[in-house]
Design an enzyme around this catalytic site. Structure first.
Site, PDB file in Angstrom:
ATOM      1  N   ALA A  13       0.813  -1.223   0.000  1.00  7.85           N
ATOM      2  CA  ALA A  13       0.000   0.000   0.000  1.00  7.85           C
ATOM      3  C   ALA A  13       0.842   1.267   0.000  1.00  7.85           C
ATOM      4  CB  ALA A  13      -0.933  -0.014   1.223  1.00  7.85           C
ATOM      5  N   GLY A  15       3.369   1.700  -1.964  1.00 12.35           N
ATOM      6  CA  GLY A  15       4.009   1.808  -3.277  1.00 12.35           C
ATOM      7  C   GLY A  15       3.185   2.666  -4.230  1.00 12.35           C
ATOM      8  N   GLN A  16       3.628   2.655  -5.483  1.00  9.43           N
ATOM      9  CA  GLN A  16       3.014   3.530  -6.500  1.00  9.43           C
ATOM     10  C   GLN A  16       1.550   3.167  -6.763  1.00  9.43           C
ATOM     11  OE1 GLN A  16       4.545   6.117  -8.208  1.00  9.43           O
ATOM     12  NE2 GLN A  16       6.249   5.834  -6.813  1.00  9.43           N
ATOM     13  N   GLY A  18      -0.373   1.317  -4.961  1.00 12.85           N
ATOM     14  CA  GLY A  18      -1.119   1.501  -3.707  1.00 12.85           C
ATOM     15  C   GLY A  18      -1.623   2.928  -3.577  1.00 12.85           C
ATOM     16  N   ASN A 106       9.703 -12.462  -6.356  1.00 12.72           N
ATOM     17  CA  ASN A 106       8.385 -12.202  -5.782  1.00 12.72           C
ATOM     18  C   ASN A 106       7.658 -13.449  -5.289  1.00 12.72           C
ATOM     19  OD1 ASN A 106       8.653  -9.478  -6.114  1.00 12.72           O
ATOM     20  ND2 ASN A 106       7.675  -9.431  -8.122  1.00 12.72           N
ATOM     21  N   ASP A 160      -4.878  -5.450 -19.509  1.00  7.94           N
ATOM     22  CA  ASP A 160      -4.671  -5.865 -20.903  1.00  7.94           C
ATOM     23  C   ASP A 160      -5.973  -5.711 -21.704  1.00  7.94           C
ATOM     24  OD1 ASP A 160      -1.945  -7.053 -20.272  1.00  7.94           O
ATOM     25  OD2 ASP A 160      -3.234  -8.190 -18.940  1.00  7.94           O
ATOM     26  N   HIS A 188      -0.614 -12.962 -18.171  1.00 13.27           N
ATOM     27  CA  HIS A 188      -0.359 -11.514 -18.202  1.00 13.27           C
ATOM     28  C   HIS A 188       1.119 -11.330 -18.541  1.00 13.27           C
ATOM     29  CE1 HIS A 188      -0.268  -7.290 -17.334  1.00 13.27           C
ATOM     30  NE2 HIS A 188       0.593  -7.461 -16.358  1.00 13.27           N
TER      31      HIS A 188
END
Ligand code: NAD
Ligand code: LMR
Length: 334
Positions: A13, A15-16, A18, A106, A160, A188
């Site tokens: 949250a 981050g960008q 978020g 990740n 997308d 994705h």
């Protein structure tokens, strides 16, 4: 009678994405003007100050629908009572990287978060994974979530889908709401298959409208193969190249639309869902399909015809999903 609030957990949250998500959710853009929300913001220790700052700004907006905000670096606390989980927190890729390059970096995030969802989320929990590689991260979270039904886990391909609609509006000089039936199949990633074979514009098949506009069917098909499909599939890299960092506002917008349409219902959009073998996709893979929702979760739109070329494109993307699954198995994470 006071309406009870819905607990929405947002990871990453601070981050960008978020930052682009929180204020729109609190303003009611995602769940509508009748559903108050409680926000749970999950960060790692390095991201806590940014998330805390966003929480201060949320307070300063005095949104009537925002009943509570809690910032934490503890996944169990963040997912306790969660009805909607938006799993954004992950490292984004930079120039020259593919999303799959983020697999090892990740993958370690999504298993533990899946466990926390299994341990404490509300019985109606629904999850959308945004952090890349989104499909395989969703697979990891779903696998780790114990008794939570796997179909509660989805990954974002609405961006997308929206990109495909955006390209068609420009090519056909129409409005986005005049286009129906676009579909994103597969991963994705750059192998995804953006498909217009079931799409219409003002009720006319998109292929016919393109044929009319470009002069003949050969040119229409060449535009689809050589411009439209690669442009949509590689749009994430184009944004990174032009902006210097990955998409933010369009990704947050797509995540909001994904949750909104799943909850409110829709006849057709695209989302990555856990395969139950539809269209021959191996069971358990998190794969993008055209989907509908009656408000109780996304279901694959079945029974669509795919010609040989379309099927070959779709199968190439599914093969990549299989390879990603096998790679996380080899890493011992799945
Ligand atoms: P960002 O670096 O600005 O923010 C990520 C945040 O996640 C950081 O604040 C970081 O501290 C936090 N974080 C990292 N590990 C965490 C963990 N274990 N728990 C909680 N928080 C954690 O990145 P961003 O631009 O917001 O992008 C986030 C992710 O979304 C990236 O993986 C990016 O590739 C992906 N993305 C996906 C789509 C899509 O369509 N699926 C679109 C755009 C971006
Ligand atoms: C996107 O599609 O914009 C995101 O997945 C970010 C990326 O790495 O492409």
């Amino acid at each position: 009678m006071a309406t009870s609030s819905t607990t929405v957990t947002i990871t990453g949250a601070g981050g960008q994405i978020g930052y682009a998500l929180l204020f729109r959710i609190a303003a009611g853009d995602m769940l509508g003007p009748d559903r108050p929300v409680r926000l749970r913001l999950l960060e790692i220790p390095q991201g806590m100050r940014a998330a805390e700052g966003a929480a201060l700004e949320l307070q300063d907006c005095a949104f009537p629908l925002l009943h509570d905000v809690e910032v934490t670096d503890n996944a169990r606390t963040a997912f306790e009572g969660c009805s909607i989980g938006m799993l954004v927190g992950a490292r984004p890729r930079g120039p020259g990287m593919e999303r799959a390059d983020l697999l090892a970096a990740n993958a370690g995030i999504f298993g533990p978060q899946g466990e926390a969802i299994g341990a404490g989320a509300a019985s109606d929990v629904r999850i959308v994974v945004v952090g890349n590689p989104a499909n395989t991260n969703a697979l990891l979270a779903a696998t780790a979530a114990g008794d939570v039904p796997a179909d509660r886990f989805t990954a974002l391909t609405r961006l997308d889908h929206n990109r495909a609609v955006g390209q068609l509006t420009e090519a056909l000089d129409v409005r986005p709401d005049e286009i129906d039936g676009v579909a994103i199949w597969g991963n994705h990633s750059a192998t995804q298959f953006p498909d217009v074979s079931h799409a219409t514009v003002r009720g006319v098949p998109v292929v016919d409208a393109l044929t009319e506009r470009l002069g003949d069917k050969e040119r229409a098909m060449a535009w689809l193969d050589d411009s439209f499909i690669p442009r949509v599939a590689k749009r994430g890299a184009e944004i990174i190249d032009v902006r210097g960092s990955s998409s933010v506002a369009s990704a947050a917008n797509a995540a909001i639309e994904h949750v909104r349409d799943e909850q409110a219902g829709t006849a057709w959009t695209s989302a990555a869902v856990v395969s139950q073998g539809e269209y021959g996709v191996p069971e358990g893979l998190v794969c993008s399909f055209p989907v509908s929702s009656d408000g109780s979760g996304y279901r694959v739109v079945e029974g669509l015809d795919l010609d040989d070329r379309s099927r070959a494109r779709f199968e190439a993307s599914v093969s990549e999903l299989v390879a990603e699954r096998d790679a996380v198995r080899e890493l011992g994470i799945l």
